[in-house]
Design a protein around this motif. Structure first.
Motif, PDB file in Angstrom:
ATOM      1  N   PHE A   8       0.837  -1.199   0.000  1.00 30.54           N
ATOM      2  CA  PHE A   8       0.000   0.000   0.000  1.00 30.54           C
ATOM      3  C   PHE A   8       0.872   1.249   0.000  1.00 30.54           C
ATOM      4  CE2 PHE A   8      -2.847  -3.240   1.560  1.00 30.54           C
ATOM      5  CZ  PHE A   8      -4.019  -2.932   0.911  1.00 30.54           C
ATOM      6  N   CYS A   9       0.399   2.270  -0.704  1.00 33.46           N
ATOM      7  CA  CYS A   9       1.137   3.540  -0.773  1.00 33.46           C
ATOM      8  C   CYS A   9       1.208   4.169   0.618  1.00 33.46           C
ATOM      9  CB  CYS A   9       0.435   4.474  -1.753  1.00 33.46           C
ATOM     10  SG  CYS A   9       1.192   6.099  -1.849  1.00 33.46           S
ATOM     11  N   LYS A  10       2.355   4.749   0.932  1.00 32.84           N
ATOM     12  CA  LYS A  10       2.547   5.389   2.242  1.00 32.84           C
ATOM     13  C   LYS A  10       1.790   6.702   2.348  1.00 32.84           C
ATOM     14  CE  LYS A  10       7.309   4.554   2.244  1.00 32.84           C
ATOM     15  NZ  LYS A  10       8.659   5.003   2.544  1.00 32.84           N
ATOM     16  N   LYS A  11       1.473   7.304   1.197  1.00 30.54           N
ATOM     17  CA  LYS A  11       0.835   8.633   1.234  1.00 30.54           C
ATOM     18  C   LYS A  11      -0.679   8.566   1.044  1.00 30.54           C
ATOM     19  CE  LYS A  11       4.295  11.845   0.656  1.00 30.54           C
ATOM     20  NZ  LYS A  11       4.643  13.176   0.226  1.00 30.54           N
ATOM     21  N   CYS A  12      -1.162   7.653   0.145  1.00 28.82           N
ATOM     22  CA  CYS A  12      -2.606   7.561  -0.067  1.00 28.82           C
ATOM     23  C   CYS A  12      -3.063   6.177   0.385  1.00 28.82           C
ATOM     24  CB  CYS A  12      -2.970   7.868  -1.517  1.00 28.82           C
ATOM     25  SG  CYS A  12      -2.455   6.602  -2.702  1.00 28.82           S
ATOM     26  N   VAL A  13      -4.116   5.643  -0.202  1.00 23.23           N
ATOM     27  CA  VAL A  13      -4.628   4.338   0.254  1.00 23.23           C
ATOM     28  C   VAL A  13      -4.617   3.281  -0.852  1.00 23.23           C
ATOM     29  CG1 VAL A  13      -6.054   5.130   2.173  1.00 23.23           C
ATOM     30  CG2 VAL A  13      -6.968   5.267  -0.144  1.00 23.23           C
ATOM     31  N   VAL A  14      -4.043   3.639  -2.007  1.00 26.87           N
ATOM     32  CA  VAL A  14      -4.083   2.700  -3.126  1.00 26.87           C
ATOM     33  C   VAL A  14      -2.966   1.664  -2.962  1.00 26.87           C
ATOM     34  CG1 VAL A  14      -2.546   3.621  -4.930  1.00 26.87           C
ATOM     35  CG2 VAL A  14      -4.827   2.834  -5.530  1.00 26.87           C
ATOM     36  N   SER A  15      -3.167   0.490  -3.542  1.00 31.22           N
ATOM     37  CA  SER A  15      -2.113  -0.528  -3.491  1.00 31.22           C
ATOM     38  C   SER A  15      -1.473  -0.691  -4.861  1.00 31.22           C
ATOM     39  CB  SER A  15      -2.683  -1.869  -3.026  1.00 31.22           C
ATOM     40  OG  SER A  15      -3.340  -2.513  -4.103  1.00 31.22           O
ATOM     41  N   ILE A  26       5.886   4.911  -2.489  1.00 30.67           N
ATOM     42  CA  ILE A  26       4.912   5.946  -2.863  1.00 30.67           C
ATOM     43  C   ILE A  26       4.455   5.720  -4.303  1.00 30.67           C
ATOM     44  CG2 ILE A  26       4.563   8.444  -3.155  1.00 30.67           C
ATOM     45  CD1 ILE A  26       6.685   8.813  -0.954  1.00 30.67           C
ATOM     46  N   CYS A  27       3.125   5.794  -4.497  1.00 31.58           N
ATOM     47  CA  CYS A  27       2.589   5.460  -5.821  1.00 31.58           C
ATOM     48  C   CYS A  27       2.819   6.597  -6.819  1.00 31.58           C
ATOM     49  CB  CYS A  27       1.109   5.106  -5.721  1.00 31.58           C
ATOM     50  SG  CYS A  27       0.005   6.522  -5.587  1.00 31.58           S
ATOM     51  N   ALA A  28       2.700   6.256  -8.097  1.00 34.49           N
ATOM     52  CA  ALA A  28       2.954   7.230  -9.164  1.00 34.49           C
ATOM     53  C   ALA A  28       1.987   8.406  -9.084  1.00 34.49           C
ATOM     54  CB  ALA A  28       2.838   6.545 -10.524  1.00 34.49           C
ATOM     55  N   ALA A  29       0.729   8.149  -8.680  1.00 28.45           N
ATOM     56  CA  ALA A  29      -0.252   9.241  -8.632  1.00 28.45           C
ATOM     57  C   ALA A  29       0.125  10.252  -7.552  1.00 28.45           C
ATOM     58  CB  ALA A  29      -1.644   8.681  -8.369  1.00 28.45           C
ATOM     59  N   CYS A  30       0.584   9.771  -6.405  1.00 29.45           N
ATOM     60  CA  CYS A  30       0.996  10.697  -5.345  1.00 29.45           C
ATOM     61  C   CYS A  30       2.220  11.498  -5.772  1.00 29.45           C
ATOM     62  CB  CYS A  30       1.290   9.940  -4.052  1.00 29.45           C
ATOM     63  SG  CYS A  30      -0.227   9.420  -3.224  1.00 29.45           S
ATOM     64  N   ARG A  31       3.137  10.837  -6.444  1.00 26.35           N
ATOM     65  CA  ARG A  31       4.326  11.574  -6.899  1.00 26.35           C
ATOM     66  C   ARG A  31       3.934  12.609  -7.940  1.00 26.35           C
ATOM     67  NH1 ARG A  31       7.484   7.786  -9.248  1.00 26.35           N
ATOM     68  NH2 ARG A  31       6.150   6.049  -8.645  1.00 26.35           N
ATOM     69  N   ILE A  88      -7.103  12.527  -0.775  1.00 29.81           N
ATOM     70  CA  ILE A  88      -5.861  12.692  -0.001  1.00 29.81           C
ATOM     71  C   ILE A  88      -4.837  13.458  -0.852  1.00 29.81           C
ATOM     72  CG2 ILE A  88      -3.881  11.512   1.050  1.00 29.81           C
ATOM     73  CD1 ILE A  88      -5.877   9.137   1.623  1.00 29.81           C
ATOM     74  N   ARG A  89      -4.700  13.029  -2.110  1.00 38.68           N
ATOM     75  CA  ARG A  89      -3.709  13.670  -2.981  1.00 38.68           C
ATOM     76  C   ARG A  89      -4.021  15.146  -3.195  1.00 38.68           C
ATOM     77  NH1 ARG A  89      -4.851   8.860  -6.869  1.00 38.68           N
ATOM     78  NH2 ARG A  89      -3.772   7.209  -5.738  1.00 38.68           N
ATOM     79  N   ASN A  90      -5.323  15.478  -3.214  1.00 32.92           N
ATOM     80  CA  ASN A  90      -5.701  16.880  -3.407  1.00 32.92           C
ATOM     81  C   ASN A  90      -5.921  17.610  -2.081  1.00 32.92           C
ATOM     82  OD1 ASN A  90      -5.771  17.346  -6.373  1.00 32.92           O
ATOM     83  ND2 ASN A  90      -7.117  15.578  -6.290  1.00 32.92           N
TER      84      ASN A  90
HETATM   85 ZN   LIG Z   1      -0.291   7.119  -3.336  1.00 31.21          ZN
END
Ligand SMILES: [Zn+2]
Length: 395
Positions: free
Chosen positions: A13-20, A51-56, A328-330
């Motif tokens: 799971f991403c450390k910043k959001c909730v996606v895996s 950290i997932c690509a979307a958060c980055r 979360i990202r926004n």
């Molecule tokens: Zn993420």
């Protein structure tokens, strides 16, 4: 161990959001811009340092991009296409949901363009979806509503559900082509979609401005729906002439450009919602959508809930995960709040339109359950005392 859909066996799971890392869609080849030809290759979301690509991408969107200079670029592009005689100069595909309403309305009212809006009809309109569609048109737009042969669309949806557990695939294929198709037919050289794939982490080209041409052009032989080619589909009573709206386009003028508004203006779904409420008569639903806490996204189709339910079965990622990750990202909610929303709502069964969906795809309840259960991967699901449980949950 049965691992389906080409998923990575270790769930992170991403450390910043909730996606895996089970979320599909990333195209690693995009790191190298010269290899855009491979852009339709299926994979899963990229992770770096947990950290997932979307958060980055969102860090880049908030901290790096110069949005003033992006708007200047937009003005230049619009001036190049602006019509002088009042004829249509841009096609905006959309449903009249918050995002397409926002895009068409600013193009017309802020930037002085003359958009033609085009809608690829949902499988089955909800009452709120139809109302929002009408309000969108009333907010000052001409619209083509393109509705595919319903008997064909139902069959294709049923095949895609049975073969790929992806009931929305035929809809998505038609939707992808409809903007460029109408633009081509009406001699309009600009198409504007809303969100590019970087927003959701499905594309590592963060500066993705245009849709790659091979997304909407090609040969009919390349067409696959529900995993079947044209010849195989004919065994299901679907002839080649039934598939006109699903085929990739041929002979497209090199002047035709397909752009994403999220490249030019900072894309914040909640802001689009406020804009659409204020300017386009958009209304959210009086009840939350099943499988999530949200009331204002993806409202127009009765079978939307089954799109997210099937992603929950295949990837362990349901509608609340997608919504919470984006919020979360926004910066609208914290990760902690996101985790508790996912725990509360993700995977909730969409029972409101269950019977409608079964009739639509011509499948009975037993068949439905059988197809669902055979689509679960062993690294995601466990059966405990007769109940299916996720092996890995976000925390
Ligand atoms: Zn993420």
């Amino acid at each position: 161990m049965k691992t389906l859909w080409g998923l990575p066996e270790k769930v992170i799971f991403c450390k910043k959001c909730v996606v895996s890392n089970q979320r599909p869609g990333t195209v690693p080849e995009f790191k190298n811009k010269s290899s855009k030809e491979n852009s339709t290759k299926k994979s899963t979301i990229g992770f770096e340092d947990g950290i997932c690509a979307a958060c980055r991408y969102h860090e880049y969107k908030y901290d790096v991009v110069d949005w003033d200079s992006r708007e200047k670029e937009l003005l230049k592009l619009l001036d190049k296409h602006r019509s002088k005689d009042g004829s249509y100069d841009v096609v905006v595909p959309g449903s009249g949901g918050k995002d397409s309403a926002y895009v068409s309305h600013i193009l017309k009212n802020k930037y002085g363009m003359n958009p033609l809006t085009v809608t690829w009809a949902p499988h089955s309109y909800t009452e709120i979806g139809w109302k929002n569609f009408i309000s969108w048109i009333e907010s000052g737009h001409d619209n083509f509503l393109i509705t595919p042969d319903r008997s064909v669309h139902k069959k294709l949806t049923s095949i895609s559900f049975k073969n790929l557990l992806h009931p929305f695939q035929p809809f998505i294929i038609g939707q992808k082509y409809i903007g460029p198709r109408i633009a081509k037919d009406y001699g309009i050289n600009l198409v504007f979609y809303g969100e590019n794939q970087a927003e959701g982490g499905s594309n590592l080209d963060w500066d993705q401005k245009t849709m790659p041409r091979n997304f909407f052009t090609g040969n009919s032989e390349e067409l696959r729906i529900g995993g079947l080619n044209i010849k195989e589909l004919s065994d299901h009573g679907i002839s080649e002439s039934d598939l006109n709206l699903y085929k990739p386009l041929k002979n497209i003028s090199s002047d035709l450009e397909v752009h994403f508004m999220s490249y030019y203006r900072k894309w914040i779904p909640q802001e689009n919602y406020y804009y659409a409420v204020e300017n386009c008569g958009f209304k959210d639903n009086s009840i939350r959508s099943e499988g999530t806490y949200s009331t204002y996204a993806s409202l127009d189709d009765k079978i939307d809930g089954f799109h997210y339910y099937t992603t929950y079965i295949k990837y362990g990622i349901g509608r609340a995960t997608y919504d919470a990750a984006s919020e979360i990202r926004n910066k609208h909610i914290t990760r902690e709040e996101g985790v508790s929303l996912v725990k509360k709502f993700d995977g909730e069964f969409p029972k409101r339109y269950y019977e409608h969906f079964l009739n639509y795809i011509n499948v009975d309840e037993n068949q439905f359950k059988e197809i669902i259960d055979k689509s679960r991967s062993d690294h995601i699901w466990d059966k405990v005392d007769g109940e299916w449980q996720l092996k890995h949950k976000v925390s």
